[in-house]
Design an enzyme around this catalytic site. Sequence first.
Site, PDB file in Angstrom:
ATOM      1  N   ALA A 185       5.013   4.707  -8.547  1.00 14.62           N
ATOM      2  CA  ALA A 185       5.059   5.608  -7.408  1.00 14.62           C
ATOM      3  C   ALA A 185       4.128   5.123  -6.313  1.00 14.62           C
ATOM      4  CB  ALA A 185       4.671   7.022  -7.836  1.00 14.62           C
ATOM      5  N   ASP A 186       4.416   5.554  -5.100  1.00 14.13           N
ATOM      6  CA  ASP A 186       3.540   5.288  -3.973  1.00 14.13           C
ATOM      7  C   ASP A 186       3.581   6.501  -3.058  1.00 14.13           C
ATOM      8  OD1 ASP A 186       1.965   2.898  -2.708  1.00 14.13           O
ATOM      9  OD2 ASP A 186       2.946   3.967  -1.057  1.00 14.13           O
ATOM     10  N   THR A 187       2.405   6.919  -2.595  1.00 17.43           N
ATOM     11  CA  THR A 187       2.290   8.106  -1.751  1.00 17.43           C
ATOM     12  C   THR A 187       1.640   7.736  -0.436  1.00 17.43           C
ATOM     13  OG1 THR A 187       2.054   9.508  -3.709  1.00 17.43           O
ATOM     14  CG2 THR A 187       1.314  10.447  -1.617  1.00 17.43           C
TER      15      THR A 187
END
Length: 180
Positions: free
Chosen positions: A66-68
């Site tokens: 994931a990347d935020t």
Amino acid sequence: MIILASASPRRRELLSRITKDFKVVVVKDEEKTDYKRPHLYVQALAKHKAERAAESAENGDVIIAADTTVYFKGKIFNKPNDAEEAKRFLKTLSGNRHGVYTGVCVIKKGQRSQTYYCRSVVEFNDLSDEFIDAYVAGGSPLDKAGAYGIQDKGVVKRVVGDYDNVVGLPLQRLKKILGE
């Protein structure tokens, strides 16, 4: 085996809510993409991390990455490079609403992959310079997109959308994918 391709303790904590059977693999690589639109940006970075982690995985393993990022007025706010940048981020976001985007990529090695994103809207409290200085001095903002943690007191007025997305891993759709 489920593999979480992330160094984030918050993602580890979130994933442990839906499964205890996973291991963490940290992908050490430059996070880079040419995308400027936040939903494409985070999906591209999540997919890259998942693909890198999948290189050493076994067939049948499930890789989650994931990347935020925070998006405000056409700009992407990732993790600040230093305390001064964290203060600038917080002053810019103070009293305003912004989008938080998390891209997630799930690869079932040897089978298929799915990449998606989740968007939430966060409204900040009006933050004083004194609050910002003390908050940054405490160290919490330095490893978080937008220079804040949703779980930290005094920063956020309200969230519209998925709270877990703002923490860094939207679980609702991930549960469905893992159940398939």
